[in-house]
Design an enzyme around this catalytic site. Structure first.
Site, PDB file in Angstrom:
ATOM      1  N   ASP A   1      16.756  43.303  34.150  1.00 31.18           N
ATOM      2  CA  ASP A   1      17.833  43.886  34.951  1.00 31.18           C
ATOM      3  C   ASP A   1      18.836  44.544  33.994  1.00 31.18           C
ATOM      4  OD1 ASP A   1      19.751  44.503  36.784  1.00 31.18           O
ATOM      5  OD2 ASP A   1      20.123  42.475  37.470  1.00 31.18           O
TER       6      ASP A   1
ATOM      7  N   ARG B   1      19.141  43.543  30.934  1.00 27.04           N
ATOM      8  CA  ARG B   1      18.480  43.321  29.639  1.00 27.04           C
ATOM      9  C   ARG B   1      19.174  42.258  28.790  1.00 27.04           C
ATOM     10  NH1 ARG B   1      15.819  48.710  27.530  1.00 27.04           N
ATOM     11  NH2 ARG B   1      14.479  48.286  29.299  1.00 27.04           N
TER      12      ARG B   1
ATOM     13  N   TRP C   1      18.046  45.365  44.825  1.00 29.56           N
ATOM     14  CA  TRP C   1      17.727  43.935  44.888  1.00 29.56           C
ATOM     15  C   TRP C   1      16.212  43.790  45.002  1.00 29.56           C
ATOM     16  CZ3 TRP C   1      21.264  39.669  45.668  1.00 29.56           C
ATOM     17  CH2 TRP C   1      20.604  38.456  45.881  1.00 29.56           C
ATOM     18  N   ILE C   2      15.625  42.976  44.139  1.00 33.33           N
ATOM     19  CA  ILE C   2      14.174  42.742  44.250  1.00 33.33           C
ATOM     20  C   ILE C   2      13.944  41.377  44.871  1.00 33.33           C
ATOM     21  CG2 ILE C   2      11.962  42.633  43.053  1.00 33.33           C
ATOM     22  CD1 ILE C   2      13.171  44.182  40.749  1.00 33.33           C
TER      23      ILE C   2
ATOM     24  N   GLU D   1      10.809  33.317  46.254  1.00 30.06           N
ATOM     25  CA  GLU D   1      12.155  33.040  46.777  1.00 30.06           C
ATOM     26  C   GLU D   1      12.175  33.097  48.305  1.00 30.06           C
ATOM     27  OE1 GLU D   1      14.109  36.257  44.856  1.00 30.06           O
ATOM     28  OE2 GLU D   1      14.446  35.160  43.008  1.00 30.06           O
TER      29      GLU D   1
HETATM   30  O1  LIG Z   1      18.241  41.465  32.604  1.00 32.27           O
HETATM   31  P1  LIG Z   1      19.253  40.425  32.978  1.00 32.27           P
HETATM   32  O2  LIG Z   1      20.499  41.033  33.598  1.00 32.27           O
HETATM   33  O3  LIG Z   1      19.565  39.494  31.883  1.00 32.27           O
HETATM   34  O4  LIG Z   1      18.667  39.605  34.190  1.00 32.27           O
HETATM   35  C1  LIG Z   1      17.356  39.099  34.229  1.00 32.27           C
HETATM   36  C2  LIG Z   1      17.361  37.602  34.323  1.00 32.27           C
HETATM   37  O5  LIG Z   1      18.067  37.184  35.496  1.00 32.27           O
HETATM   38  C3  LIG Z   1      17.283  36.260  36.220  1.00 32.27           C
HETATM   39  O6  LIG Z   1      17.521  34.978  35.743  1.00 32.27           O
HETATM   40  P2  LIG Z   1      18.549  33.951  36.392  1.00 32.27           P
HETATM   41  O7  LIG Z   1      19.633  33.666  35.400  1.00 32.27           O
HETATM   42  O8  LIG Z   1      18.976  34.439  37.735  1.00 32.27           O
HETATM   43  O9  LIG Z   1      17.690  32.639  36.472  1.00 32.27           O
HETATM   44  P3  LIG Z   1      16.282  32.306  37.181  1.00 32.27           P
HETATM   45  O10 LIG Z   1      15.190  33.000  36.424  1.00 32.27           O
HETATM   46  O11 LIG Z   1      16.188  30.847  37.041  1.00 32.27           O
HETATM   47  O12 LIG Z   1      16.373  32.775  38.601  1.00 32.27           O
HETATM   48  C4  LIG Z   1      15.871  36.664  35.879  1.00 32.27           C
HETATM   49  O13 LIG Z   1      14.967  35.610  36.044  1.00 32.27           O
HETATM   50  C5  LIG Z   1      15.944  37.104  34.448  1.00 32.27           C
HETATM   51  O14 LIG Z   1      15.720  36.037  33.548  1.00 32.27           O
END
Ligand SMILES: O=P(O)(O)OC[C@H]1O[C@H](OP(=O)(O)OP(=O)(O)O)[C@H](O)[C@@H]1O
Length: 206
Positions: free
Chosen positions: A115, A117, A183-184, A189
C-alpha cells in the site's frame, strides 16, 4: 455493495501466486526460505510455496514475522507516515541445527498488499540488518544473501517509503497485479464468502 472496493477471490489469489512463482523461479531461482509478513502474508505464502518447488523436492520453510502499522500519533501531523510495530520476529526454533540463519540464503518476503510501502521497506531493511549483524558476529560473508519480494497486489499510488534495491543483491520485486488505490477486500476478511466471491467474479477477479 460498493464498487469503490476491489474484491479478490481465493481463486484469484491462488492464480496470481502460481503465475508469480514461475517468474520467481525463472528470474531469481528457488527460494531457500519464505518470510511471511503476518497476518495478510500468511495465506499467499503457503500458496506460493506449492508452486516454488518441483515434485519430490523438499518444502521451502516459511518463517513468520508479525508487523503492524500504527498511526504515529507522536508526530502531530497525519502527513507523516505510520509506525511499524514488530509483533513477532524470526525464530528458527527446532530447525536451528540445520537452518540457523538467513546468511547466504535466497529469501522471499511475502505480503498480500503493498500500500504505502512502509511495511515492506521496514521488513527488507530490518531483515538485511539482521543478516548483516549475524554475519559479522559469526565472521561469515553475507555476500550471497539475496532478498526478493512478492505481494499479491501493489496499489498504484505515491509511496511513503521505497524499496532499497541495493539491499536485495539481484533479488526481484514482484506484484501479482497492480491495482488502483482503492480498498481491497480479501476473501479471508469476508463474513459472507459466497457474496464476496460473486462480487469478485463480476469484477473479473476470480
Ligand atoms: O504498504 P503499507 O502501507 O505498509 O501497508 C501494507 C501492510 O498493511 C497491512 O498490514 P496490517 O498492519 O493492517 O496488519 P495485518 O496484515 O495483520 O492485517 C498489510 O497486511 C500489509 O502488511
Amino acid at each position: 455493495m460498493s464498487q469503490d472496493k476491489i474484491y479478490i477471490s481465493y481463486d484469484c489469489v491462488h492464480k496470481l501466486c502460481q503465475k508469480a512463482a514461475d517468474q520467481i523461479l525463472s528470474t531469481v531461482g528457488k527460494p531457500d526460505v519464505i518470510v511471511a509478513i503476518g497476518g495478510g502474508g500468511f495465506i499467499p505464502s503457503r500458496i506460493i510455496r506449492t508452486f516454488l518447488r518441483h515434485q519430490g523436492e523438499k518444502n521451502i520453510p516459511i518463517q513468520a514475522i508479525g508487523l503492524s502499522l500504527y498511526e504515529d500519533l507522536g508526530t502531530g501531523s497525519d502527513s507523516i507516515g505510520k509506525e511499524v510495530i514488530r509483533t513477532q520476529w524470526l525464530d528458527f526454533g527446532a530447525l536451528a541445527q540445520h537452518f540457523d540463519s538467513l546468511i547466504g540464503k535466497n529469501i522471499l518476503i511475502v505480503d498480500e498488499v503493498d500500500d504505502t510501502r512502509t511495511t515492506l521497506h521496514y521488513a527488507l531493511t530490518e531483515l538485511y540488518n539482521d543478516v548483516k549483524e549475524n554475519a559479522e558476529k559469526l565472521g561469515k560473508d553475507m555476500g550471497n544473501t539475496k532478498f526478493s519480494i512478492f505481494v499479491v497486489n501493489n496499489k498504484l499510488k505515491e509511496k511513503r517509503a521505497e524499496i532499497d534495491e541495493s539491499l536485495m543483491n539481484g533479488g526481484m520485486y514482484l506484484s501479482g497485479e497492480d491495482v488502483p488505490d482503492k480498498w481491497i477486500a480479501y476473501p479471508w476478511e469476508s463474513s459472507d464468502i459466497d457474496t464476496h466471491t460473486k462480487l469478485a467474479k463480476e469484477q473479473g477477479n476470480n
